[in-house]
Design a protein around this motif. Structure first.
Motif, PDB file in Angstrom:
ATOM      1  N   SER A 141       5.062  -6.593  11.545  1.00 33.13           N
ATOM      2  CA  SER A 141       5.783  -5.385  11.111  1.00 33.13           C
ATOM      3  C   SER A 141       6.213  -5.429   9.655  1.00 33.13           C
ATOM      4  O   SER A 141       7.407  -5.506   9.328  1.00 33.13           O
ATOM      5  N   PHE A 142       5.203  -5.387   8.814  1.00 28.96           N
ATOM      6  CA  PHE A 142       5.405  -5.382   7.364  1.00 28.96           C
ATOM      7  C   PHE A 142       4.320  -4.471   6.791  1.00 28.96           C
ATOM      8  O   PHE A 142       3.352  -4.159   7.480  1.00 28.96           O
ATOM      9  N   ASN A 194       1.163  -2.357  13.311  1.00 26.11           N
ATOM     10  CA  ASN A 194       2.546  -2.220  12.822  1.00 26.11           C
ATOM     11  C   ASN A 194       3.435  -1.870  14.022  1.00 26.11           C
ATOM     12  O   ASN A 194       2.980  -1.206  14.964  1.00 26.11           O
ATOM     13  N   THR A 220      13.448  -0.200   9.055  1.00 28.06           N
ATOM     14  CA  THR A 220      13.184   1.145   9.568  1.00 28.06           C
ATOM     15  C   THR A 220      11.879   1.689   8.995  1.00 28.06           C
ATOM     16  O   THR A 220      11.519   1.404   7.841  1.00 28.06           O
ATOM     17  N   GLN A 263      12.209  -0.898  -1.131  1.00 33.42           N
ATOM     18  CA  GLN A 263      12.789  -0.574   0.182  1.00 33.42           C
ATOM     19  C   GLN A 263      14.202   0.018   0.065  1.00 33.42           C
ATOM     20  O   GLN A 263      15.094  -0.335   0.825  1.00 33.42           O
TER      21      GLN A 263
HETATM   22  C1  GLC Z   1       9.930  -2.697   7.378  1.00 34.70           C
HETATM   23  C2  GLC Z   1       8.437  -2.961   7.328  1.00 34.70           C
HETATM   24  C3  GLC Z   1       7.687  -1.986   8.209  1.00 34.70           C
HETATM   25  C4  GLC Z   1       8.280  -1.992   9.609  1.00 34.70           C
HETATM   26  C5  GLC Z   1       9.776  -1.715   9.559  1.00 34.70           C
HETATM   27  C6  GLC Z   1      10.428  -1.752  10.921  1.00 34.70           C
HETATM   28  O1  GLC Z   1      10.194  -1.471   6.805  1.00 34.70           O
HETATM   29  O2  GLC Z   1       7.975  -2.881   5.995  1.00 34.70           O
HETATM   30  O3  GLC Z   1       6.309  -2.288   8.261  1.00 34.70           O
HETATM   31  O4  GLC Z   1       7.632  -1.026  10.396  1.00 34.70           O
HETATM   32  O5  GLC Z   1      10.390  -2.680   8.721  1.00 34.70           O
HETATM   33  O6  GLC Z   1      10.328  -3.000  11.518  1.00 34.70           O
END
Ligand code: GLC
Length: 419
Positions: A141-142, A194, A220, A263
Protein backbone atom coordinates in the motif's frame (compact mmCIF):
# COMPACT_ATOMS: atom_id res chain seq x y z
CA UNK A 1 -2.67 34.55 16.24
CA UNK A 2 -3.54 35.60 19.78
CA UNK A 3 -1.07 37.01 22.26
CA UNK A 4 0.14 35.04 25.27
CA UNK A 5 -2.05 37.14 27.53
CA UNK A 6 -5.35 36.23 25.86
CA UNK A 7 -7.65 33.81 27.62
CA UNK A 8 -7.82 30.13 26.87
CA UNK A 9 -11.32 30.48 25.46
CA UNK A 10 -10.17 33.17 23.00
CA UNK A 11 -7.27 30.98 22.02
CA UNK A 12 -9.54 27.99 21.39
CA UNK A 13 -11.74 30.23 19.28
CA UNK A 14 -8.78 31.25 17.12
CA UNK A 15 -7.81 27.57 16.76
CA UNK A 16 -11.35 26.82 15.66
CA UNK A 17 -10.79 29.26 12.79
CA UNK A 18 -7.38 27.73 12.00
CA UNK A 19 -8.93 24.26 11.65
CA UNK A 20 -12.20 25.26 10.03
CA UNK A 21 -12.95 23.48 6.77
CA UNK A 22 -16.37 24.64 5.64
CA UNK A 23 -18.64 24.18 2.64
CA UNK A 24 -17.14 27.04 0.66
CA UNK A 25 -13.66 25.55 1.11
CA UNK A 26 -15.06 22.14 0.12
CA UNK A 27 -16.48 23.56 -3.12
CA UNK A 28 -13.08 24.98 -4.03
CA UNK A 29 -11.36 21.73 -3.14
CA UNK A 30 -13.67 19.67 -5.39
CA UNK A 31 -12.97 21.95 -8.36
CA UNK A 32 -9.22 21.72 -7.82
CA UNK A 33 -9.45 17.95 -7.30
CA UNK A 34 -11.16 17.53 -10.66
CA UNK A 35 -8.48 19.62 -12.38
CA UNK A 36 -5.76 17.45 -10.86
CA UNK A 37 -7.61 14.24 -11.77
CA UNK A 38 -7.92 15.42 -15.35
CA UNK A 39 -4.20 16.31 -15.57
CA UNK A 40 -3.10 13.09 -13.88
CA UNK A 41 -5.20 10.93 -16.21
CA UNK A 42 -3.82 12.76 -19.24
CA UNK A 43 -0.26 12.13 -18.06
CA UNK A 44 0.38 15.83 -17.35
CA UNK A 45 2.03 17.09 -14.16
CA UNK A 46 -0.37 16.61 -11.24
CA UNK A 47 -0.31 16.03 -7.50
CA UNK A 48 -2.76 13.15 -8.12
CA UNK A 49 -0.75 10.29 -9.63
CA UNK A 50 -3.82 8.44 -11.05
CA UNK A 51 -1.99 5.09 -11.29
CA UNK A 52 -3.34 2.19 -13.33
CA UNK A 53 -4.03 -0.97 -11.30
CA UNK A 54 -4.15 -3.21 -14.38
CA UNK A 55 -7.36 -4.78 -13.07
CA UNK A 56 -11.12 -4.29 -13.25
CA UNK A 57 -13.85 -5.16 -10.78
CA UNK A 58 -14.47 -8.92 -10.38
CA UNK A 59 -17.49 -10.82 -11.67
CA UNK A 60 -18.05 -12.65 -8.36
CA UNK A 61 -17.40 -15.98 -10.07
CA UNK A 62 -13.67 -16.11 -9.25
CA UNK A 63 -12.93 -19.35 -7.42
CA UNK A 64 -10.21 -21.09 -5.45
CA UNK A 65 -7.93 -20.78 -2.44
CA UNK A 66 -5.34 -18.02 -2.47
CA UNK A 67 -2.88 -16.49 -0.06
CA UNK A 68 -2.59 -12.75 0.49
CA UNK A 69 0.07 -10.55 2.05
CA UNK A 70 -0.96 -7.11 3.22
CA UNK A 71 1.90 -4.66 3.84
CA UNK A 72 1.46 -0.96 4.29
CA UNK A 73 -0.17 -0.03 7.57
CA UNK A 74 0.86 -0.37 11.16
CA UNK A 75 0.35 -4.14 11.00
CA UNK A 76 1.44 -6.71 8.46
CA UNK A 77 -1.14 -9.37 7.65
CA UNK A 78 -1.12 -12.80 6.06
CA UNK A 79 -4.39 -14.40 4.94
CA UNK A 80 -5.64 -17.56 3.29
CA UNK A 81 -8.92 -16.90 1.49
CA UNK A 82 -11.32 -19.40 -0.06
CA UNK A 83 -13.38 -17.91 -2.90
CA UNK A 84 -16.61 -19.79 -3.50
CA UNK A 85 -17.27 -18.55 -7.03
CA UNK A 86 -20.75 -17.36 -6.04
CA UNK A 87 -20.04 -13.96 -4.48
CA UNK A 88 -19.00 -15.26 -1.09
CA UNK A 89 -15.64 -15.98 0.46
CA UNK A 90 -14.21 -17.29 3.66
CA UNK A 91 -11.07 -16.07 5.37
CA UNK A 92 -9.69 -19.49 6.26
CA UNK A 93 -6.93 -18.10 8.43
CA UNK A 94 -5.42 -14.69 9.11
CA UNK A 95 -2.51 -13.51 11.21
CA UNK A 96 -1.25 -10.05 11.96
CA UNK A 97 2.01 -8.75 13.36
CA UNK A 98 3.39 -5.31 14.09
CA UNK A 99 6.12 -4.41 11.61
CA UNK A 100 9.40 -4.04 13.52
CA UNK A 101 10.41 -0.35 13.52
CA UNK A 102 13.94 -1.23 12.41
CA UNK A 103 12.54 -2.97 9.31
CA UNK A 104 10.37 0.04 8.34
CA UNK A 105 13.42 2.27 8.38
CA UNK A 106 16.38 -0.07 7.82
CA UNK A 107 17.47 -2.13 4.88
CA UNK A 108 14.82 -3.04 2.32
CA UNK A 109 16.14 -6.60 2.11
CA UNK A 110 15.42 -7.05 5.84
CA UNK A 111 11.86 -5.76 5.36
CA UNK A 112 11.16 -8.31 2.61
CA UNK A 113 12.87 -11.04 4.66
CA UNK A 114 10.48 -10.20 7.50
CA UNK A 115 7.56 -10.59 5.06
CA UNK A 116 8.84 -13.97 3.82
CA UNK A 117 9.49 -15.18 7.39
CA UNK A 118 5.93 -14.21 8.39
CA UNK A 119 4.53 -16.15 5.44
CA UNK A 120 6.68 -19.14 6.40
CA UNK A 121 5.34 -19.03 9.97
CA UNK A 122 1.80 -18.70 8.59
CA UNK A 123 2.17 -21.82 6.43
CA UNK A 124 3.53 -23.93 9.26
CA UNK A 125 0.87 -22.57 11.64
CA UNK A 126 -1.78 -23.61 9.11
CA UNK A 127 -0.27 -27.09 8.69
CA UNK A 128 0.45 -26.33 5.01
CA UNK A 129 3.60 -27.76 3.40
CA UNK A 130 6.27 -25.15 2.76
CA UNK A 131 7.18 -26.75 -0.57
CA UNK A 132 3.56 -26.66 -1.82
CA UNK A 133 2.31 -24.56 -4.75
CA UNK A 134 0.36 -21.44 -3.79
CA UNK A 135 -1.01 -18.47 -5.71
CA UNK A 136 -0.58 -15.22 -3.81
CA UNK A 137 -1.84 -11.64 -4.01
CA UNK A 138 0.52 -8.99 -2.64
CA UNK A 139 -1.09 -5.87 -1.23
CA UNK A 140 1.62 -3.24 -1.07
CA UNK A 141 0.00 0.00 0.00
CA UNK A 142 2.33 2.64 -1.34
CA UNK A 143 2.46 4.57 -4.61
CA UNK A 144 3.59 2.05 -7.22
CA UNK A 145 3.90 2.63 -10.95
CA UNK A 146 2.64 -0.72 -12.18
CA UNK A 147 3.78 -2.07 -15.52
CA UNK A 148 1.47 -5.07 -15.33
CA UNK A 149 -0.68 -6.94 -12.83
CA UNK A 150 2.42 -8.64 -11.38
CA UNK A 151 5.00 -5.89 -11.57
CA UNK A 152 5.55 -2.34 -10.49
CA UNK A 153 8.14 0.00 -9.02
CA UNK A 154 7.74 1.87 -5.74
CA UNK A 155 7.68 5.59 -6.62
CA UNK A 156 8.25 6.87 -3.09
CA UNK A 157 7.72 5.61 0.44
CA UNK A 158 4.87 7.14 2.47
CA UNK A 159 3.53 6.77 6.03
CA UNK A 160 6.93 6.94 7.73
CA UNK A 161 8.52 3.98 5.90
CA UNK A 162 12.06 4.72 4.74
CA UNK A 163 13.63 1.27 4.11
CA UNK A 164 16.58 1.65 1.74
CA UNK A 165 16.98 0.11 -1.71
CA UNK A 166 13.26 -0.18 -2.48
CA UNK A 167 12.29 3.12 -4.15
CA UNK A 168 12.49 2.75 -7.91
CA UNK A 169 12.63 -1.07 -7.68
CA UNK A 170 10.07 -3.66 -8.74
CA UNK A 171 8.62 -4.79 -5.40
CA UNK A 172 7.45 -8.15 -6.78
CA UNK A 173 11.04 -8.94 -7.78
CA UNK A 174 12.14 -8.02 -4.24
CA UNK A 175 9.41 -10.20 -2.71
CA UNK A 176 10.17 -13.18 -4.95
CA UNK A 177 13.86 -12.97 -4.09
CA UNK A 178 13.01 -12.98 -0.36
CA UNK A 179 10.66 -15.97 -0.85
CA UNK A 180 13.44 -17.88 -2.60
CA UNK A 181 15.94 -17.02 0.15
CA UNK A 182 13.44 -18.50 2.59
CA UNK A 183 12.94 -21.65 0.52
CA UNK A 184 9.37 -20.75 -0.46
CA UNK A 185 9.90 -20.97 -4.22
CA UNK A 186 6.53 -22.71 -4.69
CA UNK A 187 4.69 -19.49 -3.83
CA UNK A 188 3.79 -17.68 -7.01
CA UNK A 189 3.05 -13.94 -6.81
CA UNK A 190 0.03 -13.51 -9.11
CA UNK A 191 -0.95 -9.92 -8.38
CA UNK A 192 0.41 -6.67 -6.97
CA UNK A 193 -2.35 -4.63 -5.40
CA UNK A 194 -2.88 -1.28 -3.68
CA UNK A 195 -5.02 -1.53 -0.52
CA UNK A 196 -7.70 0.79 -1.96
CA UNK A 197 -8.00 -1.49 -5.00
CA UNK A 198 -8.23 -4.55 -2.75
CA UNK A 199 -11.00 -2.87 -0.78
CA UNK A 200 -13.03 -1.96 -3.87
CA UNK A 201 -12.56 -5.43 -5.36
CA UNK A 202 -13.45 -7.26 -2.12
CA UNK A 203 -16.74 -5.35 -1.75
CA UNK A 204 -17.48 -5.68 -5.48
CA UNK A 205 -17.05 -9.45 -5.26
CA UNK A 206 -19.99 -9.57 -2.85
CA UNK A 207 -22.25 -7.03 -4.52
CA UNK A 208 -22.47 -5.09 -7.75
CA UNK A 209 -22.46 -1.32 -7.98
CA UNK A 210 -19.58 -0.42 -5.69
CA UNK A 211 -17.76 2.60 -7.13
CA UNK A 212 -15.08 3.65 -4.77
CA UNK A 213 -12.48 1.92 -2.58
CA UNK A 214 -11.29 4.17 0.23
CA UNK A 215 -8.76 3.76 3.03
CA UNK A 216 -9.02 5.94 6.11
CA UNK A 217 -6.43 4.41 8.41
CA UNK A 218 -2.72 4.95 9.00
CA UNK A 219 -2.72 6.57 5.54
CA UNK A 220 -5.51 7.67 3.25
CA UNK A 221 -6.23 7.11 -0.42
CA UNK A 222 -8.93 5.97 -2.87
CA UNK A 223 -9.48 4.26 -6.21
CA UNK A 224 -12.34 3.95 -8.70
CA UNK A 225 -13.04 2.32 -12.09
CA UNK A 226 -12.33 4.94 -14.76
CA UNK A 227 -14.70 4.89 -17.69
CA UNK A 228 -12.17 6.67 -19.89
CA UNK A 229 -9.85 3.70 -19.30
CA UNK A 230 -12.44 1.06 -20.07
CA UNK A 231 -13.27 0.40 -16.41
CA UNK A 232 -9.70 -0.23 -15.30
CA UNK A 233 -9.38 0.74 -11.65
CA UNK A 234 -7.29 3.85 -11.07
CA UNK A 235 -5.39 4.35 -7.82
CA UNK A 236 -5.71 8.10 -7.22
CA UNK A 237 -3.05 8.42 -4.48
CA UNK A 238 -5.05 11.29 -3.05
CA UNK A 239 -2.74 11.52 -0.04
CA UNK A 240 -0.48 13.52 -2.35
CA UNK A 241 -3.17 16.05 -3.29
CA UNK A 242 -1.62 19.51 -3.13
CA UNK A 243 -4.82 21.57 -3.37
CA UNK A 244 -5.36 21.90 0.36
CA UNK A 245 -3.40 24.61 2.13
CA UNK A 246 -3.10 23.71 5.79
CA UNK A 247 -2.19 25.99 8.71
CA UNK A 248 1.04 26.63 10.61
CA UNK A 249 0.68 23.34 12.56
CA UNK A 250 0.36 21.34 9.33
CA UNK A 251 3.46 23.06 8.02
CA UNK A 252 5.40 22.30 11.21
CA UNK A 253 4.39 18.63 11.04
CA UNK A 254 5.38 18.40 7.39
CA UNK A 255 8.76 20.06 7.91
CA UNK A 256 9.73 17.55 10.62
CA UNK A 257 8.35 14.49 8.79
CA UNK A 258 10.23 11.69 6.97
CA UNK A 259 8.93 13.02 3.62
CA UNK A 260 8.73 16.85 3.77
CA UNK A 261 6.72 18.48 1.00
CA UNK A 262 4.94 15.19 0.13
CA UNK A 263 1.57 13.71 1.11
CA UNK A 264 0.21 17.01 2.46
CA UNK A 265 -3.42 15.90 2.21
CA UNK A 266 -2.63 12.60 3.95
CA UNK A 267 -0.87 14.52 6.72
CA UNK A 268 -4.05 16.50 7.42
CA UNK A 269 -6.39 13.51 7.24
CA UNK A 270 -4.94 10.14 8.18
CA UNK A 271 -4.59 8.35 11.49
CA UNK A 272 -0.82 8.37 11.53
CA UNK A 273 -0.72 12.17 11.81
CA UNK A 274 -3.81 13.34 13.72
CA UNK A 275 -2.30 12.79 17.18
CA UNK A 276 0.86 14.60 16.12
CA UNK A 277 -1.10 17.66 14.95
CA UNK A 278 -2.89 17.72 18.31
CA UNK A 279 0.43 17.36 20.13
CA UNK A 280 1.90 20.28 18.19
CA UNK A 281 -1.09 22.47 19.08
CA UNK A 282 -0.92 21.53 22.77
CA UNK A 283 2.83 22.13 22.75
CA UNK A 284 2.20 25.63 21.39
CA UNK A 285 -0.50 26.28 24.02
CA UNK A 286 1.93 25.13 26.72
CA UNK A 287 4.56 27.55 25.40
CA UNK A 288 1.95 30.32 25.58
CA UNK A 289 1.35 29.38 29.21
CA UNK A 290 -2.26 28.35 28.57
CA UNK A 291 -1.97 24.69 29.48
CA UNK A 292 0.45 23.17 32.00
CA UNK A 293 2.83 20.32 31.35
CA UNK A 294 4.80 19.49 28.19
CA UNK A 295 3.09 16.88 26.07
CA UNK A 296 5.64 14.23 25.20
CA UNK A 297 7.86 13.29 22.27
CA UNK A 298 6.90 13.56 18.59
CA UNK A 299 4.26 10.98 17.59
CA UNK A 300 3.73 9.96 21.23
CA UNK A 301 0.07 10.95 20.95
CA UNK A 302 -1.71 8.42 18.71
CA UNK A 303 -5.18 8.37 17.22
CA UNK A 304 -6.07 5.67 19.81
CA UNK A 305 -5.30 8.25 22.50
CA UNK A 306 -7.47 10.78 20.67
CA UNK A 307 -10.30 8.21 20.45
CA UNK A 308 -10.25 7.76 24.20
CA UNK A 309 -10.11 11.52 24.82
CA UNK A 310 -13.04 12.22 22.52
CA UNK A 311 -15.12 9.33 23.91
CA UNK A 312 -14.56 10.23 27.58
CA UNK A 313 -15.69 13.17 29.67
CA UNK A 314 -12.37 14.72 30.58
CA UNK A 315 -11.73 17.50 33.05
CA UNK A 316 -8.92 20.03 33.59
CA UNK A 317 -6.08 20.02 31.00
CA UNK A 318 -7.67 17.08 29.21
CA UNK A 319 -10.68 19.26 28.46
CA UNK A 320 -8.46 21.44 26.25
CA UNK A 321 -6.83 18.38 24.68
CA UNK A 322 -10.26 17.01 23.91
CA UNK A 323 -11.40 20.26 22.31
CA UNK A 324 -8.27 20.32 20.12
CA UNK A 325 -8.67 16.62 19.24
CA UNK A 326 -12.22 17.35 18.10
CA UNK A 327 -11.14 20.25 15.90
CA UNK A 328 -8.42 18.19 14.24
CA UNK A 329 -10.49 15.03 13.68
CA UNK A 330 -13.55 16.93 12.49
CA UNK A 331 -11.44 18.70 9.90
CA UNK A 332 -10.08 15.30 8.85
CA UNK A 333 -13.61 13.88 8.45
CA UNK A 334 -14.68 16.92 6.42
CA UNK A 335 -11.66 16.66 4.13
CA UNK A 336 -12.25 12.92 3.64
CA UNK A 337 -15.95 13.46 2.86
CA UNK A 338 -15.05 16.17 0.36
CA UNK A 339 -12.51 14.01 -1.46
CA UNK A 340 -15.06 11.17 -1.63
CA UNK A 341 -17.67 13.60 -2.98
CA UNK A 342 -15.16 14.82 -5.58
CA UNK A 343 -14.60 11.32 -6.94
CA UNK A 344 -18.29 10.39 -6.80
CA UNK A 345 -19.19 13.57 -8.67
CA UNK A 346 -16.56 12.74 -11.28
CA UNK A 347 -18.01 9.25 -11.61
CA UNK A 348 -21.54 10.62 -11.52
CA UNK A 349 -20.94 12.45 -14.75
CA UNK A 350 -19.93 9.09 -16.23
CA UNK A 351 -22.66 6.83 -14.79
CA UNK A 352 -25.62 8.11 -12.77
CA UNK A 353 -27.28 6.03 -10.02
CA UNK A 354 -26.67 4.90 -6.46
CA UNK A 355 -23.14 5.47 -5.25
CA UNK A 356 -21.49 3.03 -2.87
CA UNK A 357 -18.10 3.70 -1.33
CA UNK A 358 -16.35 0.72 0.28
CA UNK A 359 -14.23 2.04 3.12
CA UNK A 360 -11.67 0.34 5.35
CA UNK A 361 -9.34 1.66 8.02
CA UNK A 362 -9.38 2.30 11.72
CA UNK A 363 -10.34 5.98 11.54
CA UNK A 364 -13.54 5.18 9.70
CA UNK A 365 -14.22 1.96 11.58
CA UNK A 366 -13.34 2.95 15.11
CA UNK A 367 -12.97 6.67 15.71
CA UNK A 368 -15.97 7.90 17.73
CA UNK A 369 -18.20 10.16 15.63
CA UNK A 370 -15.92 10.15 12.56
CA UNK A 371 -18.29 8.40 10.20
CA UNK A 372 -21.19 10.58 11.37
CA UNK A 373 -19.14 13.76 10.83
CA UNK A 374 -18.34 12.59 7.28
CA UNK A 375 -21.97 11.83 6.47
CA UNK A 376 -23.24 15.11 7.88
CA UNK A 377 -20.69 17.12 5.90
CA UNK A 378 -21.44 15.22 2.71
CA UNK A 379 -25.14 15.93 3.15
CA UNK A 380 -24.44 19.65 3.59
CA UNK A 381 -22.16 19.87 0.58
CA UNK A 382 -23.88 17.55 -1.90
CA UNK A 383 -27.48 18.33 -0.93
CA UNK A 384 -30.04 15.96 -2.47
CA UNK A 385 -27.34 13.99 -4.27
CA UNK A 386 -25.88 12.87 -0.92
CA UNK A 387 -28.94 10.63 -0.51
CA UNK A 388 -27.60 8.39 -3.26
CA UNK A 389 -24.32 7.89 -1.41
CA UNK A 390 -23.72 4.94 0.88
CA UNK A 391 -20.59 4.29 2.93
CA UNK A 392 -20.01 0.59 3.56
CA UNK A 393 -17.34 -0.81 5.83
CA UNK A 394 -15.15 -3.33 4.00
CA UNK A 395 -13.27 -4.80 6.93
CA UNK A 396 -9.94 -6.41 5.91
CA UNK A 397 -10.94 -5.75 2.31
CA UNK A 398 -7.41 -4.90 1.25
CA UNK A 399 -6.08 -8.43 1.84
CA UNK A 400 -9.22 -10.24 0.69
CA UNK A 401 -9.24 -8.19 -2.51
CA UNK A 402 -5.64 -9.21 -3.20
CA UNK A 403 -6.69 -12.87 -3.09
CA UNK A 404 -9.53 -12.12 -5.55
CA UNK A 405 -7.23 -10.24 -7.91
CA UNK A 406 -4.74 -13.14 -7.66
CA UNK A 407 -7.59 -15.41 -8.81
CA UNK A 408 -8.34 -13.12 -11.77
CA UNK A 409 -4.66 -12.79 -12.68
CA UNK A 410 -3.87 -16.49 -12.39
CA UNK A 411 -6.12 -16.96 -15.43
CA UNK A 412 -3.93 -14.55 -17.41
CA UNK A 413 -0.84 -16.21 -18.92
CA UNK A 414 2.52 -14.86 -17.75
CA UNK A 415 4.44 -13.03 -20.44
CA UNK A 416 7.07 -15.74 -20.78
CA UNK A 417 4.37 -18.42 -21.08
CA UNK A 418 2.33 -16.38 -23.55
CA UNK A 419 5.09 -15.98 -26.07
C1 GLC B 1 -0.60 5.99 1.46
C2 GLC B 1 -0.09 5.21 0.26
C3 GLC B 1 -1.23 4.67 -0.56
C4 GLC B 1 -2.19 3.89 0.33
C5 GLC B 1 -2.65 4.75 1.50
C6 GLC B 1 -3.57 4.01 2.45
O1 GLC B 1 -1.25 7.12 1.02
O2 GLC B 1 0.74 6.04 -0.53
O3 GLC B 1 -0.77 3.85 -1.61
O4 GLC B 1 -3.29 3.46 -0.42
O5 GLC B 1 -1.51 5.20 2.21
O6 GLC B 1 -2.95 2.93 3.05
Amino acid sequence: MSTPGSSLEDRLESLRKDFLFDEAAAGRLVARFHEEMRSGLAGRASSLKMLSSFTRRPTGREKGRFLALDLGGTNFRVLAVELSGDRSFEVVRATRAAIPREDMGGDGVALFDFVAASLDAFLSGSGLPRDGKYGLGFTFSFPVRQTGIRSGALIQWTKGFTASGVEGKDVVVLLEAALRRRGLGGVSVEALVNDTVGTLVARSYEREGCELGVILGTGTNACYPEKGKDGVIVNIEWGGFAGFAGNSFDRALDAASANPGSQLFEKAVSGMYLGEIVRLVLDQLAREGLVPAPVGAPYSLTSEHLSRLVAGSPTGGDRVARAVAELVTTRSAHLAATAIAAVLLWRGEQAPGERVAAIDGSLFEKFPGYREAMSAFLAQGMGERAREVRFELAHDGSGIGAAIIAAIASEVPRKSEAT
